[in-house]
Design an enzyme around this catalytic site. Structure first.
Site, PDB file in Angstrom:
ATOM      1  N   GLU A  80       3.297  -6.346  -9.392  1.00  0.00           N
ATOM      2  CA  GLU A  80       2.904  -6.674 -10.759  1.00  0.00           C
ATOM      3  C   GLU A  80       2.065  -7.955 -10.795  1.00  0.00           C
ATOM      4  O   GLU A  80       2.423  -8.957 -10.162  1.00  0.00           O
ATOM      5  CB  GLU A  80       4.177  -6.844 -11.590  1.00  0.00           C
ATOM      6  CG  GLU A  80       3.993  -7.210 -13.043  1.00  0.00           C
ATOM      7  CD  GLU A  80       5.334  -7.356 -13.763  1.00  0.00           C
ATOM      8  OE1 GLU A  80       5.323  -7.458 -14.995  1.00  0.00           O
ATOM      9  OE2 GLU A  80       6.382  -7.375 -13.080  1.00  0.00           O
ATOM     10  N   CYS A 105       7.437  -2.734 -13.659  1.00  0.00           N
ATOM     11  CA  CYS A 105       8.706  -3.487 -13.678  1.00  0.00           C
ATOM     12  C   CYS A 105       9.659  -3.023 -14.781  1.00  0.00           C
ATOM     13  O   CYS A 105      10.300  -1.999 -14.660  1.00  0.00           O
ATOM     14  CB  CYS A 105       8.427  -4.983 -13.767  1.00  0.00           C
ATOM     15  SG  CYS A 105       9.780  -6.008 -13.097  1.00  0.00           S
ATOM     16  N   LYS A 148       1.808  -2.199 -19.535  1.00  0.00           N
ATOM     17  CA  LYS A 148       3.264  -2.275 -19.630  1.00  0.00           C
ATOM     18  C   LYS A 148       3.716  -2.097 -21.080  1.00  0.00           C
ATOM     19  O   LYS A 148       3.157  -2.709 -21.999  1.00  0.00           O
ATOM     20  CB  LYS A 148       3.710  -3.633 -19.096  1.00  0.00           C
ATOM     21  CG  LYS A 148       5.185  -3.824 -18.827  1.00  0.00           C
ATOM     22  CD  LYS A 148       5.392  -5.164 -18.125  1.00  0.00           C
ATOM     23  CE  LYS A 148       6.841  -5.410 -17.750  1.00  0.00           C
ATOM     24  NZ  LYS A 148       6.993  -6.697 -17.020  1.00  0.00           N
TER      25      LYS A 148
END
Length: 546
Positions: free
Chosen positions: A41, A148, A112
């Site tokens: 990330e 994540c 994200k």
């Protein structure tokens, strides 16, 4: 399809250094016949960039770096993390994204959706969440690409969901066949097991292979352990990277076979490795080469010196013995013996005359008042001034040596033993300090046994022992774990532990009233689920009634 997981150690804002690593690992994987390689990330700009993403030039440079990487890695698909502009007219101006670099260009971007805002995370402060996500087509495979936290909301794994959506469920529902997750997931003890259990549950639930690539290295207080892995649709491990160092592992989605590298999963090995990695990266990424610390002959400074020597090399560690009027000869000898065993430079600067000068100068002001903790703190502050003077003169970063137990209850001196640039063991309770000292000596017996066996003492007054002011450390640490990490009330702690309620309340009160000290402390390395620092945000001017 052959996939590689590249866990690299990035530095925040080091676009040239980070991109060089990405290109190097990608070309190595390409030569090994890999189809696509995954990086962590925000690997292009480093994680966590925090408010740096508010600088337009930072965002622009990070995007141009991604384009440059794409031109240098033709012939292999590269998935890496970067900051991208948010095109909505509302909210934050940037997003935390993953890009597929292919055929010399940025071919696909996924942003994200779940932005954590708890503990050390504050991503809602900096990023806009994606409103939706799409599948990524690689060859004949439909890929569920997540970042994540996107994978941390499975309703069948967690007792309580933090978010109203589950990106994994949505992407698999669209026809996703393989789940890829690029992460910057900070380490704490037992976090590796939690990640494995969580992603294993996802793999078996959806009968889909899962790959997780994690950042490695230290950035400020956070330590990232790497420990990347891939699982088959039955949840079985098919690839595994090392912990606490850069690594590259590959696996095949057809045969479900891959590289399996060793990880030492013991608590002591994990904690010590995290401290070494965090110290090395903090010192080097802040531009220092050497460190200096006070060596008292006690176990805390001994462990800190061992970590520093392993992190930076003995030649870059300077220990300073600063005996005072109440220092025992045994402690003086232990400090010298430790330095010799480690092979570090050792200097002795007695503080007796300086302390006498302080007392003489303050005598008229303190007339009619007996000696108390004031004189104890003066000694600690003299020592703090000495190590800071050496830092200025030699250009060496000062390491503080206070442990979590002491810092938790304020058994430390502001501008004294708290003085420094990095608090190496500030998240290590005293009972774990002893276990880590034994672990160090099992590898090589460098800490004198007298240091480990002696009763703890600050040696700031005649016959002083820690037990004069604190409960036994095994009791104190249990109370602190419950109160600080689990947020249990004194009444619940006393009942469940069988401790005296008055004692538990006293410890809780000490924690609360010493918040002002902790907020002035040096940054500390986080190895527990709840460390003191920016992941635990409590007011200073507050009255807490229990």
């Amino acid at each position: 399809m052959r996939i590689a997981l590249a866990q690299i150690n990035t530095t925040i804002g080091d676009f040239s250094g980070n991109s060089a690593k990405i290109i190097d690992y990608a070309l190595r994987a390409k030569s090994a016949g890999v189809d696509v390689i995954l990086f962590p990330e925000l690997s292009i700009c480093g994680y966590p960039p925090r408010d740096l993403v508010e600088r337009p030039w930072f965002v622009e440079r990070n995007y141009k770096t991604a384009e440059a990487i794409a031109r240098e890695t033709k012939g292999i698909g590269v998935v890496c993390g970067l900051v991208t502009p948010a095109h909505s007219g509302r909210g934050k101006s940037v997003m935390n994204s993953a890009a597929l670099l292919r055929d010399g260009r940025i071919a696909f971007i996924q942003s994200k959706r779940l932005l954590p805002t708890y503990d050390v995370f504050d991503e809602m402060r900096n990023f806009a969440p994606a409103e939706s996500q799409q599948l990524l087509c690689l060859g004949d495979q439909q890929i569920a690409l997540t970042i994540c936290e996107d994978a941390w909301n499975d309703k069948d794994f967690w007792d309580r969901q933090l978010y109203g959506i589950d990106p994994v469920e949505d992407l698999i529902g669209m026809g996703g066949q393989i789940l890829l997750n690029i992460s910057a997931s900070p380490f704490y003890l037992h976090k590796r097991e939690l990640r494995r259990d969580m992603l294993e549950a996802i793999a078996t639930k959806y009968r889909a292979p899962v790959a997780f690539v994690n950042q490695v290295g230290g950035n400020d207080s956070l330590v990232f352990d790497g420990s990347s892995f891939a699982l088959g649709p039955d949840g079985k491990l098919i690839a595994q990277a090392k912990s606490f160092e850069e690594d590259l592992v590959c696996f095949d989605t057809d045969s479900l076979h891959g590289d399996l590298h060793h990880q030492d999963e013991s608590v002591e090995a994990s904690a010590y490795s995290a401290l070494v990695l965090g110290t090395r990266d903090y010192v080097r990424k802040c531009g220092f080469r050497q460190v200096v610390l006070g060596l008292s002959g006690g176990i805390d400074s001994a462990l800190t010196a061992c970590v520093a020597a392993d992190a930076l090399g003995p030649q870059n560690v300077i220990g300073v013995g600063m005996p005072g009027p109440y220092s025992s000869q045994g402690s003086i000898d232990d400090a010298a013996a430790l330095a010799k065993n480690l092979g570090i430079r050792f200097e002795t600067v007695p503080i007796g005359d300086i302390f006498d000068a302080y007392r003489k100068s303050l005598k008229p002001v303190f007339a009619g008042r007996g000696e108390d903790v004031t004189e104890e703190n003066i000694q600690a502050r003299i020592r703090g001034a000495i190590v800071m003077a050496m830092s200025n003169k030699l250009g060496a970063l000062v390491l503080t040596t206070g442990n979590k137990s002491e810092i938790g209850v304020g058994y430390c001196t502001l501008y004294g033993d708290m003085c420094g640039g990095l608090a190496v063991i500030s998240d290590v309770p005293k009972t774990l300090i002893y276990r880590l000292a034994q672990y160090v000596n099992m590898r090589s017996p460098v800490i004198p046994m007298s240091t480990i066996e002696k009763e703890p003492s600050a040696e700031l007054r005649p016959g002083q022992k820690d037990s004069d002011s604190l409960p036994p450390y095994e009791v104190l640490d249990a109370i602190l774990e419950d109160y600080v990490e689990e947020n249990r009330s004194p009444e619940v702690i006393a009942a469940e532990r069988g401790y005296d309620l008055a004692l538990v309340r006293k410890v809780a009160h000490m924690v609360d009233v010493n918040e002002y000290k902790r907020q002035q402390a040096a940054p500390g390395l986080k190895i527990s689920e709840k460390a003191f620092g920016f992941g635990r945000r409590y007011p200073i001017a507050a009255k807490t009634e229990m």
